[in-house]
Scaffold this motif. Structure first.
Motif, PDB file in Angstrom:
ATOM      1  N   ASP A   1      85.568  -1.515 132.960  1.00 38.16           N
ATOM      2  CA  ASP A   1      86.521  -0.991 131.975  1.00 38.16           C
ATOM      3  C   ASP A   1      85.884   0.081 131.095  1.00 38.16           C
ATOM      4  O   ASP A   1      86.528   1.082 130.756  1.00 38.16           O
ATOM      5  CB  ASP A   1      87.039  -2.132 131.083  1.00 38.16           C
ATOM      6  CG  ASP A   1      88.002  -3.050 131.824  1.00 38.16           C
ATOM      7  OD1 ASP A   1      88.540  -2.632 132.877  1.00 38.16           O
ATOM      8  OD2 ASP A   1      88.204  -4.195 131.360  1.00 38.16           O
ATOM      9  N   GLN A   2      84.625  -0.123 130.747  1.00 38.65           N
ATOM     10  CA  GLN A   2      83.930   0.871 129.930  1.00 38.65           C
ATOM     11  C   GLN A   2      83.772   2.188 130.691  1.00 38.65           C
ATOM     12  O   GLN A   2      83.997   3.265 130.138  1.00 38.65           O
ATOM     13  CB  GLN A   2      82.559   0.334 129.512  1.00 38.65           C
ATOM     14  CG  GLN A   2      81.792   1.267 128.578  1.00 38.65           C
ATOM     15  CD  GLN A   2      80.451   0.690 128.160  1.00 38.65           C
ATOM     16  OE1 GLN A   2      80.141  -0.463 128.440  1.00 38.65           O
ATOM     17  NE2 GLN A   2      79.641   1.492 127.486  1.00 38.65           N
ATOM     18  N   ALA A   3      83.396   2.088 131.971  1.00 34.55           N
ATOM     19  CA  ALA A   3      83.256   3.293 132.794  1.00 34.55           C
ATOM     20  C   ALA A   3      84.610   3.963 132.994  1.00 34.55           C
ATOM     21  O   ALA A   3      84.721   5.198 132.931  1.00 34.55           O
ATOM     22  CB  ALA A   3      82.644   2.925 134.149  1.00 34.55           C
TER      23      ALA A   3
ATOM     24  N   GLY B   1      75.159   5.596 132.064  1.00 32.65           N
ATOM     25  CA  GLY B   1      74.284   6.096 131.013  1.00 32.65           C
ATOM     26  C   GLY B   1      72.993   5.301 130.998  1.00 32.65           C
ATOM     27  O   GLY B   1      72.284   5.220 131.995  1.00 32.65           O
ATOM     28  N   ASP B   2      72.698   4.676 129.877  1.00 35.60           N
ATOM     29  CA  ASP B   2      71.494   3.832 129.766  1.00 35.60           C
ATOM     30  C   ASP B   2      71.791   2.369 130.065  1.00 35.60           C
ATOM     31  O   ASP B   2      70.884   1.530 130.012  1.00 35.60           O
ATOM     32  CB  ASP B   2      70.908   3.940 128.347  1.00 35.60           C
ATOM     33  CG  ASP B   2      70.420   5.345 128.044  1.00 35.60           C
ATOM     34  OD1 ASP B   2      70.028   6.047 128.993  1.00 35.60           O
ATOM     35  OD2 ASP B   2      70.446   5.733 126.855  1.00 35.60           O
TER      36      ASP B   2
ATOM     37  N   ASP C   1      79.121  12.205 129.201  1.00 36.92           N
ATOM     38  CA  ASP C   1      78.615  11.592 130.436  1.00 36.92           C
ATOM     39  C   ASP C   1      79.762  11.110 131.320  1.00 36.92           C
ATOM     40  O   ASP C   1      79.659  10.097 132.021  1.00 36.92           O
ATOM     41  CB  ASP C   1      77.673  10.426 130.110  1.00 36.92           C
ATOM     42  CG  ASP C   1      76.707  10.146 131.269  1.00 36.92           C
ATOM     43  OD1 ASP C   1      76.565  11.032 132.136  1.00 36.92           O
ATOM     44  OD2 ASP C   1      76.122   9.058 131.292  1.00 36.92           O
ATOM     45  N   ALA C   2      80.891  11.860 131.285  1.00 40.31           N
ATOM     46  CA  ALA C   2      82.078  11.465 132.056  1.00 40.31           C
ATOM     47  C   ALA C   2      81.822  11.544 133.560  1.00 40.31           C
ATOM     48  O   ALA C   2      82.400  10.768 134.332  1.00 40.31           O
ATOM     49  CB  ALA C   2      83.262  12.352 131.688  1.00 40.31           C
ATOM     50  N   ASN C   3      80.978  12.483 133.999  1.00 40.69           N
ATOM     51  CA  ASN C   3      80.688  12.602 135.436  1.00 40.69           C
ATOM     52  C   ASN C   3      80.022  11.339 135.969  1.00 40.69           C
ATOM     53  O   ASN C   3      80.348  10.863 137.060  1.00 40.69           O
ATOM     54  CB  ASN C   3      79.792  13.816 135.693  1.00 40.69           C
ATOM     55  CG  ASN C   3      80.527  15.128 135.501  1.00 40.69           C
ATOM     56  OD1 ASN C   3      81.740  15.194 135.686  1.00 40.69           O
ATOM     57  ND2 ASN C   3      79.802  16.172 135.124  1.00 40.69           N
ATOM     58  N   ASN C   4      79.090  10.804 135.207  1.00 43.55           N
ATOM     59  CA  ASN C   4      78.444   9.547 135.589  1.00 43.55           C
ATOM     60  C   ASN C   4      79.465   8.413 135.620  1.00 43.55           C
ATOM     61  O   ASN C   4      79.453   7.580 136.533  1.00 43.55           O
ATOM     62  CB  ASN C   4      77.320   9.227 134.615  1.00 43.55           C
ATOM     63  CG  ASN C   4      76.687   7.864 134.875  1.00 43.55           C
ATOM     64  OD1 ASN C   4      76.478   7.100 133.949  1.00 43.55           O
ATOM     65  ND2 ASN C   4      76.390   7.525 136.114  1.00 43.55           N
ATOM     66  N   ALA C   5      80.359   8.391 134.647  1.00 42.07           N
ATOM     67  CA  ALA C   5      81.396   7.360 134.586  1.00 42.07           C
ATOM     68  C   ALA C   5      82.327   7.458 135.793  1.00 42.07           C
ATOM     69  O   ALA C   5      82.722   6.447 136.378  1.00 42.07           O
ATOM     70  CB  ALA C   5      82.190   7.481 133.288  1.00 42.07           C
ATOM     71  N   LYS C   6      82.682   8.684 136.188  1.00 42.50           N
ATOM     72  CA  LYS C   6      83.540   8.872 137.358  1.00 42.50           C
ATOM     73  C   LYS C   6      82.865   8.341 138.630  1.00 42.50           C
ATOM     74  O   LYS C   6      83.517   7.733 139.480  1.00 42.50           O
ATOM     75  CB  LYS C   6      83.877  10.349 137.532  1.00 42.50           C
ATOM     76  CG  LYS C   6      84.888  10.883 136.533  1.00 42.50           C
ATOM     77  CD  LYS C   6      85.200  12.355 136.810  1.00 42.50           C
ATOM     78  CE  LYS C   6      86.225  12.892 135.825  1.00 42.50           C
ATOM     79  NZ  LYS C   6      86.531  14.319 136.078  1.00 42.50           N
ATOM     80  N   THR C   7      81.570   8.592 138.736  1.00 41.51           N
ATOM     81  CA  THR C   7      80.827   8.099 139.903  1.00 41.51           C
ATOM     82  C   THR C   7      80.849   6.583 139.959  1.00 41.51           C
ATOM     83  O   THR C   7      81.055   5.981 141.013  1.00 41.51           O
ATOM     84  CB  THR C   7      79.366   8.590 139.846  1.00 41.51           C
ATOM     85  OG1 THR C   7      79.349  10.017 139.813  1.00 41.51           O
ATOM     86  CG2 THR C   7      78.587   8.103 141.068  1.00 41.51           C
ATOM     87  N   VAL C   8      80.648   5.948 138.806  1.00 42.89           N
ATOM     88  CA  VAL C   8      80.670   4.481 138.729  1.00 42.89           C
ATOM     89  C   VAL C   8      82.037   3.951 139.114  1.00 42.89           C
ATOM     90  O   VAL C   8      82.171   3.024 139.928  1.00 42.89           O
ATOM     91  CB  VAL C   8      80.289   4.005 137.311  1.00 42.89           C
ATOM     92  CG1 VAL C   8      80.534   2.502 137.160  1.00 42.89           C
ATOM     93  CG2 VAL C   8      78.839   4.333 137.004  1.00 42.89           C
ATOM     94  N   VAL C   9      83.088   4.559 138.553  1.00 43.31           N
ATOM     95  CA  VAL C   9      84.458   4.107 138.810  1.00 43.31           C
ATOM     96  C   VAL C   9      84.825   4.283 140.279  1.00 43.31           C
ATOM     97  O   VAL C   9      85.395   3.376 140.907  1.00 43.31           O
ATOM     98  CB  VAL C   9      85.458   4.872 137.916  1.00 43.31           C
ATOM     99  CG1 VAL C   9      86.892   4.590 138.345  1.00 43.31           C
ATOM    100  CG2 VAL C   9      85.266   4.485 136.462  1.00 43.31           C
ATOM    101  N   LYS C  10      84.483   5.434 140.854  1.00 42.12           N
ATOM    102  CA  LYS C  10      84.814   5.685 142.262  1.00 42.12           C
ATOM    103  C   LYS C  10      84.058   4.732 143.182  1.00 42.12           C
ATOM    104  O   LYS C  10      84.576   4.323 144.222  1.00 42.12           O
ATOM    105  CB  LYS C  10      84.503   7.138 142.612  1.00 42.12           C
ATOM    106  CG  LYS C  10      85.450   8.133 141.969  1.00 42.12           C
ATOM    107  CD  LYS C  10      85.124   9.565 142.332  1.00 42.12           C
ATOM    108  CE  LYS C  10      85.490   9.860 143.773  1.00 42.12           C
ATOM    109  NZ  LYS C  10      85.331  11.299 144.103  1.00 42.12           N
TER     110      LYS C  10
END
Length: 214
Positions: A106-108, A28-29, A118-127
């Motif tokens: 952990d936040q992602a 996100g930001d 913004d789950a898609n962005n979080a998935k990208t970060v996690v992957k």
């Protein structure tokens, strides 16, 4: 030569693919914690200045110039103080750096698992974490069970990694402890070289002064 070696090691640490892949992420930001780079930037600066100062010292010794050798000594004292400050900073923040990165992960992971905004962005970060560090899940219960039910976030052999305890918290600790260990070694080597050079410059200055008197 010592300055060039320190500069090379610092640049290698700065552009290491594992750390850059992780520390350039954005959720996100929120930017991934990049406090780790502070110590590396100090090493880069010290290495570059050491190269220049080393040339200054060599030229001053050849020319038998007390002024140049005095400047050389002063620069070494300043660089030595910077090294000590960097070493203290690294010792104080060595655990905090890994902790901040784990909190970011952990936040992602929470956003990706809970389907938050913004789950898609979080998935990208996690992957990116999972692929870079070859890990999956965290020490938290929900994170630890991730490999068993989220194949879209973890590798195909994630069940095997679950039983091998290759969680990302452990991998993050290993990554940054290893890098900070290298920075610590480089700082110690630089400090030893600087002490030797300061002693040598003082001896040369005294020798030049005595020869000019006689």
């Amino acid at each position: 030569l010592a300055g060039g070696i320190i500069l090379g090691v610092a640049l290698w640490l700065r552009h290491d693919t594992q750390t850059t892949n992780i520390l350039y992420l954005q959720l996100g930001d929120k930017q991934a914690p990049n406090t780790f780079y502070v110590g590396i930037y100090i090493l880069i600066a010290v290495g570059a200045v050491m190269m220049f100062v080393g040339f200054l010292g060599c030229y001053g010794a050849i020319q038998e110039s007390q002024c140049l050798l005095g400047t050389f000594f002063t620069c070494l004292v300043i660089l030595f103080a910077c090294e000590v400050a960097a070493g203290i900073w690294g010792f104080v923040n060595k655990d905090q750096i890994a902790k901040d990165v784990k909190q970011f992960y952990d936040q992602a992971l929470q956003q990706a698992l809970m389907g938050e905004a913004d789950a898609n962005n979080a998935k990208t970060v996690v992957k990116t974490f999972h692929e870079t560090l070859d890990c999956c899940g965290s020490d938290i219960i929900t994170g630890a069970l991730t490999p068993l039910w989220r194949e879209d976030l973890c590798r195909k052999d994630s069940v095997k990694s679950f039983f091998e305890n290759s969680n990302c918290h452990k991998k993050i600790d290993e990554l940054f402890s290893g890098k900070l260990y290298l920075i610590g070694i480089a700082a110690v080597v630089v400090a030893v070289i600087m002490i030797f050079e300061m002693i040598l410059s003082m001896v040369l200055c005294c020798g030049i002064r005595n020869s000019s008197v006689y």
